[in-house]
Design a protein around this motif. Structure first.
Motif, PDB file in Angstrom:
ATOM      1  N   SER A 279      -6.928   8.124   9.494  1.00  0.00           N
ATOM      2  CA  SER A 279      -7.340   7.173   8.468  1.00  0.00           C
ATOM      3  C   SER A 279      -8.200   7.889   7.432  1.00  0.00           C
ATOM      4  O   SER A 279      -8.972   8.797   7.765  1.00  0.00           O
ATOM      5  CB  SER A 279      -8.141   6.030   9.097  1.00  0.00           C
ATOM      6  OG  SER A 279      -7.353   5.307  10.022  1.00  0.00           O
ATOM      7  N   GLY A 280      -8.057   7.488   6.176  1.00  0.00           N
ATOM      8  CA  GLY A 280      -8.836   8.101   5.117  1.00  0.00           C
ATOM      9  C   GLY A 280      -8.333   9.450   4.666  1.00  0.00           C
ATOM     10  O   GLY A 280      -8.984  10.112   3.852  1.00  0.00           O
ATOM     11  N   SER A 281      -7.179   9.880   5.179  1.00  0.00           N
ATOM     12  CA  SER A 281      -6.658  11.204   4.834  1.00  0.00           C
ATOM     13  C   SER A 281      -5.991  11.243   3.466  1.00  0.00           C
ATOM     14  O   SER A 281      -5.716  12.322   2.939  1.00  0.00           O
ATOM     15  CB  SER A 281      -5.639  11.644   5.894  1.00  0.00           C
ATOM     16  OG  SER A 281      -4.516  10.761   5.907  1.00  0.00           O
ATOM     17  N   GLY A 282      -5.704  10.055   2.886  1.00  0.00           N
ATOM     18  CA  GLY A 282      -4.982  10.017   1.628  1.00  0.00           C
ATOM     19  C   GLY A 282      -3.493  10.225   1.779  1.00  0.00           C
ATOM     20  O   GLY A 282      -2.766  10.325   0.786  1.00  0.00           O
ATOM     21  N   ASN A 283      -3.009  10.268   3.022  1.00  0.00           N
ATOM     22  CA  ASN A 283      -1.584  10.482   3.280  1.00  0.00           C
ATOM     23  C   ASN A 283      -0.775   9.301   2.732  1.00  0.00           C
ATOM     24  O   ASN A 283      -1.121   8.137   2.964  1.00  0.00           O
ATOM     25  CB  ASN A 283      -1.364  10.624   4.788  1.00  0.00           C
ATOM     26  CG  ASN A 283       0.003  11.174   5.131  1.00  0.00           C
ATOM     27  OD1 ASN A 283       1.023  10.611   4.765  1.00  0.00           O
ATOM     28  ND2 ASN A 283       0.012  12.271   5.859  1.00  0.00           N
ATOM     29  N   ILE A 284       0.296   9.596   2.008  1.00  0.00           N
ATOM     30  CA  ILE A 284       1.102   8.531   1.407  1.00  0.00           C
ATOM     31  C   ILE A 284       1.727   7.625   2.456  1.00  0.00           C
ATOM     32  O   ILE A 284       2.102   6.486   2.155  1.00  0.00           O
ATOM     33  CB  ILE A 284       2.200   9.099   0.494  1.00  0.00           C
ATOM     34  CG1 ILE A 284       3.177   9.981   1.289  1.00  0.00           C
ATOM     35  CG2 ILE A 284       1.588   9.857  -0.677  1.00  0.00           C
ATOM     36  CD1 ILE A 284       4.385  10.417   0.481  1.00  0.00           C
ATOM     37  N   ARG A 285       1.830   8.096   3.697  1.00  0.00           N
ATOM     38  CA  ARG A 285       2.428   7.281   4.755  1.00  0.00           C
ATOM     39  C   ARG A 285       1.533   6.115   5.175  1.00  0.00           C
ATOM     40  O   ARG A 285       1.966   5.249   5.943  1.00  0.00           O
ATOM     41  CB  ARG A 285       2.760   8.160   5.957  1.00  0.00           C
ATOM     42  CG  ARG A 285       3.858   9.168   5.657  1.00  0.00           C
ATOM     43  CD  ARG A 285       3.860  10.327   6.636  1.00  0.00           C
ATOM     44  NE  ARG A 285       4.844  11.341   6.278  1.00  0.00           N
ATOM     45  CZ  ARG A 285       4.655  12.298   5.374  1.00  0.00           C
ATOM     46  NH1 ARG A 285       3.480  12.368   4.733  1.00  0.00           N
ATOM     47  NH2 ARG A 285       5.589  13.181   5.094  1.00  0.00           N
ATOM     48  N   LEU A 286       0.311   6.100   4.675  1.00  0.00           N
ATOM     49  CA  LEU A 286      -0.609   5.000   4.945  1.00  0.00           C
ATOM     50  C   LEU A 286      -0.666   4.002   3.793  1.00  0.00           C
ATOM     51  O   LEU A 286      -1.419   3.034   3.855  1.00  0.00           O
ATOM     52  CB  LEU A 286      -2.014   5.549   5.219  1.00  0.00           C
ATOM     53  CG  LEU A 286      -2.135   6.564   6.359  1.00  0.00           C
ATOM     54  CD1 LEU A 286      -3.580   6.995   6.529  1.00  0.00           C
ATOM     55  CD2 LEU A 286      -1.569   6.021   7.658  1.00  0.00           C
ATOM     56  N   ASP A 287       0.160   4.219   2.768  1.00  0.00           N
ATOM     57  CA  ASP A 287       0.139   3.380   1.566  1.00  0.00           C
ATOM     58  C   ASP A 287       1.347   2.448   1.560  1.00  0.00           C
ATOM     59  O   ASP A 287       2.483   2.913   1.415  1.00  0.00           O
ATOM     60  CB  ASP A 287       0.158   4.269   0.324  1.00  0.00           C
ATOM     61  CG  ASP A 287      -0.048   3.491  -0.974  1.00  0.00           C
ATOM     62  OD1 ASP A 287       0.163   2.259  -0.971  1.00  0.00           O
ATOM     63  OD2 ASP A 287      -0.393   4.123  -1.982  1.00  0.00           O
ATOM     64  N   PRO A 288       1.139   1.139   1.699  1.00  0.00           N
ATOM     65  CA  PRO A 288       2.278   0.218   1.720  1.00  0.00           C
ATOM     66  C   PRO A 288       3.054   0.203   0.419  1.00  0.00           C
ATOM     67  O   PRO A 288       4.264  -0.090   0.419  1.00  0.00           O
ATOM     68  CB  PRO A 288       1.629  -1.144   1.999  1.00  0.00           C
ATOM     69  CG  PRO A 288       0.208  -0.999   1.563  1.00  0.00           C
ATOM     70  CD  PRO A 288      -0.150   0.432   1.831  1.00  0.00           C
ATOM     71  N   ASP A 289       2.423   0.521  -0.696  1.00  0.00           N
ATOM     72  CA  ASP A 289       3.105   0.512  -1.986  1.00  0.00           C
ATOM     73  C   ASP A 289       4.068   1.687  -2.148  1.00  0.00           C
ATOM     74  O   ASP A 289       4.897   1.690  -3.060  1.00  0.00           O
ATOM     75  CB  ASP A 289       2.088   0.540  -3.130  1.00  0.00           C
ATOM     76  CG  ASP A 289       1.263  -0.745  -3.204  1.00  0.00           C
ATOM     77  OD1 ASP A 289       1.775  -1.796  -2.767  1.00  0.00           O
ATOM     78  OD2 ASP A 289       0.114  -0.679  -3.673  1.00  0.00           O
TER      79      ASP A 289
ATOM     80  N   LEU B 172      -5.998  -0.608   8.153  1.00  0.00           N
ATOM     81  CA  LEU B 172      -4.793  -0.135   7.477  1.00  0.00           C
ATOM     82  C   LEU B 172      -3.827  -1.291   7.234  1.00  0.00           C
ATOM     83  O   LEU B 172      -3.741  -2.221   8.036  1.00  0.00           O
ATOM     84  CB  LEU B 172      -4.103   0.955   8.293  1.00  0.00           C
ATOM     85  CG  LEU B 172      -4.902   2.258   8.471  1.00  0.00           C
ATOM     86  CD1 LEU B 172      -4.111   3.256   9.302  1.00  0.00           C
ATOM     87  CD2 LEU B 172      -5.253   2.865   7.110  1.00  0.00           C
ATOM     88  N   ALA B 173      -3.079  -1.199   6.135  1.00  0.00           N
ATOM     89  CA  ALA B 173      -2.171  -2.281   5.736  1.00  0.00           C
ATOM     90  C   ALA B 173      -0.722  -1.984   6.077  1.00  0.00           C
ATOM     91  O   ALA B 173       0.178  -2.668   5.598  1.00  0.00           O
ATOM     92  CB  ALA B 173      -2.307  -2.533   4.233  1.00  0.00           C
ATOM     93  N   VAL B 174      -0.486  -0.966   6.890  1.00  0.00           N
ATOM     94  CA  VAL B 174       0.869  -0.642   7.336  1.00  0.00           C
ATOM     95  C   VAL B 174       0.904  -0.660   8.854  1.00  0.00           C
ATOM     96  O   VAL B 174      -0.131  -0.531   9.518  1.00  0.00           O
ATOM     97  CB  VAL B 174       1.318   0.746   6.820  1.00  0.00           C
ATOM     98  CG1 VAL B 174       1.364   0.769   5.301  1.00  0.00           C
ATOM     99  CG2 VAL B 174       0.398   1.853   7.357  1.00  0.00           C
ATOM    100  N   GLU B 175       2.116  -0.830   9.416  1.00  0.00           N
ATOM    101  CA  GLU B 175       2.239  -0.739  10.864  1.00  0.00           C
ATOM    102  C   GLU B 175       2.085   0.718  11.280  1.00  0.00           C
ATOM    103  O   GLU B 175       2.617   1.620  10.623  1.00  0.00           O
ATOM    104  CB  GLU B 175       3.580  -1.308  11.344  1.00  0.00           C
ATOM    105  CG  GLU B 175       4.786  -0.386  11.274  1.00  0.00           C
ATOM    106  CD  GLU B 175       5.354  -0.219   9.852  1.00  0.00           C
ATOM    107  OE1 GLU B 175       6.318   0.545   9.696  1.00  0.00           O
ATOM    108  OE2 GLU B 175       4.819  -0.862   8.918  1.00  0.00           O
ATOM    109  N   THR B 176       1.330   0.960  12.337  1.00  0.00           N
ATOM    110  CA  THR B 176       1.073   2.329  12.759  1.00  0.00           C
ATOM    111  C   THR B 176       1.668   2.655  14.131  1.00  0.00           C
ATOM    112  O   THR B 176       1.748   3.823  14.499  1.00  0.00           O
ATOM    113  CB  THR B 176      -0.442   2.616  12.779  1.00  0.00           C
ATOM    114  OG1 THR B 176      -1.117   1.628  13.560  1.00  0.00           O
ATOM    115  CG2 THR B 176      -0.994   2.604  11.355  1.00  0.00           C
ATOM    116  N   SER B 177       2.087   1.639  14.878  1.00  0.00           N
ATOM    117  CA  SER B 177       2.772   1.865  16.155  1.00  0.00           C
ATOM    118  C   SER B 177       3.791   0.765  16.371  1.00  0.00           C
ATOM    119  O   SER B 177       3.635  -0.348  15.861  1.00  0.00           O
ATOM    120  CB  SER B 177       1.787   1.868  17.335  1.00  0.00           C
ATOM    121  OG  SER B 177       0.956   3.006  17.322  1.00  0.00           O
ATOM    122  N   ALA B 178       4.821   1.080  17.121  1.00  0.00           N
ATOM    123  CA  ALA B 178       5.860   0.096  17.408  1.00  0.00           C
ATOM    124  C   ALA B 178       6.522   0.388  18.743  1.00  0.00           C
ATOM    125  O   ALA B 178       6.612   1.545  19.169  1.00  0.00           O
ATOM    126  CB  ALA B 178       6.916   0.091  16.308  1.00  0.00           C
TER     127      ALA B 178
END
Length: 352
Positions: free
Chosen positions: A174-184, A222-228
């Motif tokens: 978290s907080g890494s700025g990775n695009i995979r954490l951005d829902p947009d 976080l606003a994205v799913e991180t596990s499934a």
């Protein structure tokens, strides 16, 4: 396949396939750029990055002798480029693949090719119209250990395939700025690491499931799913159980459970310096087979280049990409419905 079998589509001039990369990052410079440069008959000719990162793109391309264009459109306008690799954010894959095809380029696009089946269909139509090859980049498919697992399954040693178990994961902070954490930008585990977990059972069963169920969870803040965790019903007693995550890992393993035994691949992401290991468990005992180390990124580039040059079907067919997008969309829909079953149409597909 995007042109008729037997039709030769040759690169320019001396036969070298000249590549451009849309989106220069350190990861791409570590894995894909060297793979292109090391492949016979290929040259990394140009790189481009988003506005404001031209200097960084130039620095990453310099060791390979690649020119740096001011933006993506400028690279596509370069007549010296025959093929492009597109590792942009997920939401940009369809747009820039279509624009590359309009510019007359062959395209190797990172997974997911699209985040729905309609996007894949649009790309396939455009590729046919342009007589250009498009392939979704699933590098793990090209490691020889996957072929060896398929050979053991086809031999009948473990009987009829009944269950595929797949687990693919690595942690993004978290907080890494990775695009995979951005829902947009199409972030979340499903359209990143989840693509592998979906592809493995579809690949080995050779078809789409009849229905899927999925449960997602999200890391706080976080606003994205991180596990499934998901299940897939292939009918006639055949199923898959998968988990994928950007909360834990690293893990890239799958098992093929047959009626008389199991094949296990412990590291489907084995890099160029790592041997692959395939374990076979039957009533006769356990054995491990070592598959010599290979660069699956380079093998992927080589296979794509052959398809372009020789007019042969791309080894990752667009029918497989449509299928993966359809199932990924169904997992998202199931999770949104609290884990309810979502039907997925069956289709024919390519083989490993």
């Amino acid at each position: 396949m995007t042109h008729e079998p037997g039709t030769t589509v040759r690169p320019q001039d001396d036969g070298t396939l000249r590549w451009g990369v849309l989106g220069a990052t350190s990861y791409i410079a570590t894995h894909l750029m060297p793979a292109i440069a090391a492949t016979d008959g290929c040259a990394l000719t140009a790189v481009a990055s988003r506005p404001g990162r031209a200097a960084a793109a130039a620095e990453l391309g310099r060791p390979f002798g690649a020119a740096a264009h001011r933006d993506y459109a400028a690279l596509l306008a370069d007549p010296a480029i025959d093929a492009v690799y597109i590792p942009l954010p997920n939401t940009d894959h369809v747009e820039w693949t279509l624009r590359a095809l309009e510019a007359g380029k062959h395209v190797l696009v990172e997974k997911p090719m699209a985040m729905d089946e309609d996007g894949c269909a649009r790309i396939e139509k455009a590729a046919e119209a342009a007589s250009r090859t498009v392939m979704e980049a699933f590098m793990y498919r090209f490691h020889p250990q996957q072929r060896r697992a398929a050979e053991i399954l086809a031999s009948g040693e473990i009987g009829e395939l009944r269950v595929v178990r797949a687990s693919f994961a690595y942690r993004i902070e978290s907080g890494s700025g990775n695009i995979r954490l951005d829902p947009d930008l199409g972030g979340g585990a499903t359209w990143d690491v989840g693509c592998y977990a979906v592809d493995a059972p579809l690949l080995f069963f050779g078809r789409a499931p009849r229905r899927v169920r999925a449960r997602f969870s999200s890391r706080p803040g976080l606003a994205v799913e991180t596990s499934a965790v998901a299940t897939m019903d292939f009918g006639e007693g055949r199923s898959a159980v998968v988990d994928y995550s950007i909360d834990y890992g690293p893990r890239a393993a799958y098992e093929l459970q047959g009626t008389r035994g199991t094949v296990m691949v412990r590291n489907a992401w084995a890099m160029s310096g790592e041997d692959g290991v395939v374990t076979v468990l039957t009533h006769d005992g356990v054995r491990e087979e070592t598959v010599p180390a290979a660069d699956h990124y380079q093998l992927q580039v080589e296979a794509f280049a052959r398809a372009v040059r020789d007019g042969v079907p791309a080894p990752m067919p667009l029918s497989d990409s449509r299928r993966t997008a359809r199932v990924g969309s169904a997992l998202v829909a199931s999770a949104a419905a609290g884990g309810a079953a979502v039907n997925t149409a069956d289709d024919a597909s390519g083989a490993l």
